[in-house]
Scaffold this motif. Sequence first.
Motif, PDB file in Angstrom:
ATOM      1  N   LEU A  97      63.771  12.955  17.453  1.00  0.00           N
ATOM      2  CA  LEU A  97      62.448  12.672  16.881  1.00  0.00           C
ATOM      3  C   LEU A  97      61.768  11.527  17.623  1.00  0.00           C
ATOM      4  N   MET A  98      62.511  10.455  17.887  1.00  0.00           N
ATOM      5  CA  MET A  98      61.955   9.309  18.589  1.00  0.00           C
ATOM      6  C   MET A  98      61.511   9.673  19.998  1.00  0.00           C
ATOM      7  N   GLY A  99      62.286  10.513  20.669  1.00  0.00           N
ATOM      8  CA  GLY A  99      61.958  10.856  22.037  1.00  0.00           C
ATOM      9  C   GLY A  99      60.856  11.892  22.177  1.00  0.00           C
ATOM     10  N   TRP A 100      60.746  12.807  21.203  1.00  0.00           N
ATOM     11  CA  TRP A 100      59.818  13.938  21.314  1.00  0.00           C
ATOM     12  C   TRP A 100      58.451  13.638  20.723  1.00  0.00           C
ATOM     13  N   TYR A 101      58.427  12.848  19.627  1.00  0.00           N
ATOM     14  CA  TYR A 101      57.165  12.541  18.950  1.00  0.00           C
ATOM     15  C   TYR A 101      56.872  11.046  19.038  1.00  0.00           C
ATOM     16  N   ARG A 102      55.740  10.697  19.611  1.00  0.00           N
ATOM     17  CA  ARG A 102      55.384   9.286  19.765  1.00  0.00           C
ATOM     18  C   ARG A 102      55.194   8.599  18.412  1.00  0.00           C
TER      19      ARG A 102
ATOM     20  N   ARG B  81      59.822  15.525  33.847  1.00  0.00           N
ATOM     21  CA  ARG B  81      58.567  16.137  33.396  1.00  0.00           C
ATOM     22  C   ARG B  81      58.243  17.413  34.161  1.00  0.00           C
ATOM     23  N   THR B  82      58.778  17.524  35.375  1.00  0.00           N
ATOM     24  CA  THR B  82      58.526  18.741  36.158  1.00  0.00           C
ATOM     25  C   THR B  82      59.091  19.973  35.453  1.00  0.00           C
ATOM     26  N   LEU B  83      60.272  19.809  34.841  1.00  0.00           N
ATOM     27  CA  LEU B  83      60.879  20.925  34.123  1.00  0.00           C
ATOM     28  C   LEU B  83      60.033  21.334  32.923  1.00  0.00           C
ATOM     29  N   ILE B  84      59.502  20.343  32.213  1.00  0.00           N
ATOM     30  CA  ILE B  84      58.669  20.629  31.040  1.00  0.00           C
ATOM     31  C   ILE B  84      57.376  21.321  31.467  1.00  0.00           C
ATOM     32  N   ASN B  85      56.732  20.804  32.526  1.00  0.00           N
ATOM     33  CA  ASN B  85      55.476  21.406  32.994  1.00  0.00           C
ATOM     34  C   ASN B  85      55.706  22.816  33.511  1.00  0.00           C
ATOM     35  N   ALA B  86      56.838  23.033  34.196  1.00  0.00           N
ATOM     36  CA  ALA B  86      57.139  24.372  34.697  1.00  0.00           C
ATOM     37  C   ALA B  86      57.323  25.349  33.547  1.00  0.00           C
TER      38      ALA B  86
ATOM     39  N   LEU C 255      55.034  28.742  32.565  1.00  0.00           N
ATOM     40  CA  LEU C 255      55.618  30.059  32.351  1.00  0.00           C
ATOM     41  C   LEU C 255      55.346  30.602  30.948  1.00  0.00           C
ATOM     42  N   GLY C 256      54.618  29.819  30.134  1.00  0.00           N
ATOM     43  CA  GLY C 256      54.202  30.308  28.829  1.00  0.00           C
ATOM     44  C   GLY C 256      55.098  29.916  27.675  1.00  0.00           C
ATOM     45  N   ALA C 257      56.016  28.999  27.888  1.00  0.00           N
ATOM     46  CA  ALA C 257      56.918  28.587  26.812  1.00  0.00           C
ATOM     47  C   ALA C 257      56.184  27.693  25.814  1.00  0.00           C
ATOM     48  N   ASN C 258      56.467  27.902  24.527  1.00  0.00           N
ATOM     49  CA  ASN C 258      55.886  27.036  23.501  1.00  0.00           C
ATOM     50  C   ASN C 258      56.761  25.788  23.309  1.00  0.00           C
ATOM     51  N   ASP C 259      56.323  24.891  22.420  1.00  0.00           N
ATOM     52  CA  ASP C 259      57.035  23.628  22.242  1.00  0.00           C
ATOM     53  C   ASP C 259      58.475  23.840  21.773  1.00  0.00           C
ATOM     54  N   PHE C 260      58.662  24.785  20.854  1.00  0.00           N
ATOM     55  CA  PHE C 260      60.009  25.015  20.346  1.00  0.00           C
ATOM     56  C   PHE C 260      60.932  25.531  21.447  1.00  0.00           C
ATOM     57  N   THR C 261      60.437  26.440  22.267  1.00  0.00           N
ATOM     58  CA  THR C 261      61.245  26.973  23.362  1.00  0.00           C
ATOM     59  C   THR C 261      61.562  25.888  24.382  1.00  0.00           C
ATOM     60  N   ILE C 262      60.586  25.054  24.692  1.00  0.00           N
ATOM     61  CA  ILE C 262      60.822  23.951  25.631  1.00  0.00           C
ATOM     62  C   ILE C 262      61.865  22.999  25.074  1.00  0.00           C
ATOM     63  N   PHE C 263      61.748  22.714  23.791  1.00  0.00           N
ATOM     64  CA  PHE C 263      62.715  21.798  23.177  1.00  0.00           C
ATOM     65  C   PHE C 263      64.127  22.392  23.219  1.00  0.00           C
TER      66      PHE C 263
END
Length: 270
Positions: free
Chosen positions: A100-105, A166-171, A175-183
């Motif tokens: 939670l601390m890392g994902w949500y400011r 951050r490159t992995l997250i942006n990639a 590719l169309g991934a939503n927040d849950f999939t990225i997480f």
Amino acid sequence: MTLSITTSEEKPEPASRPSLMSGSIAMMAVNIAAVAVGIILWAVVTSQGVVGLPTPLAVAKQAVIQAQNGLLWSDAISSLGRVFTGFALGIAVAIPVGFLMGWYRIARGIIEPYVQFFRTIPPLAIIPLAIVTMGIDETPKIFVIFLASFLSSVVATYQGVVNVDRTLINAARVLGANDFTIFRRVIVPASLPYIMVGVRIGLGSSWATVVAAELIAAQSGLGFRMQQAQLYYDLPTIFVSLIAIGVLGLIMDRIVQTTDSVLTAWQEKL
């Protein structure tokens, strides 16, 4: 005609397993040799009367006596139960809070001041407050161990999340991934090495705290036995409890290491 071509990249794969196995055996041999050398040095130093410590033989005899009358086993089970309960609860809370601390400011802004505040307070200093508010049964003992484990692990988890490339997250977003999939597919796997380091540190903090936690009106436990032996200057008993704590902690740490190697098998390691 069909030609079977074996590339040079495929050849090292079968040979890597024996090398890894031989490396593990060699490391185990080094560990055993190091322990043997330590015991020999301990015996030499104590036999010369350089320091007022018991000999390895005296400690071994005391361990046999405590094992035969059941004290060693009952104390080990009591301390192990407290450590495992507090450690498991601490990790179970620390990992989601760290995410939670890392994902949500906003979550970081709310939680981080409390985490940093309590990190500056030694868990042992909470013992008087725990006794007053929770009584003298098992609850305050487990709470103090929980606090030590939680504070050691939550920062490692948080650091793992914020250090994800951050490159992995942006990639993944491209590719169309939503927040849950990225997480689930990016953040969690990339944070695992940090999380497992935090788990190991939390485990060590839990064992380091159990002796003081058993000051709270305990009737059994390795820490309790050490405190009782201190009153009678019974050094062999103190050493037996110390060694038992070290052995149990080492076994649990090896279990965590094995879990780490399975969960982070994709990571290149020395």
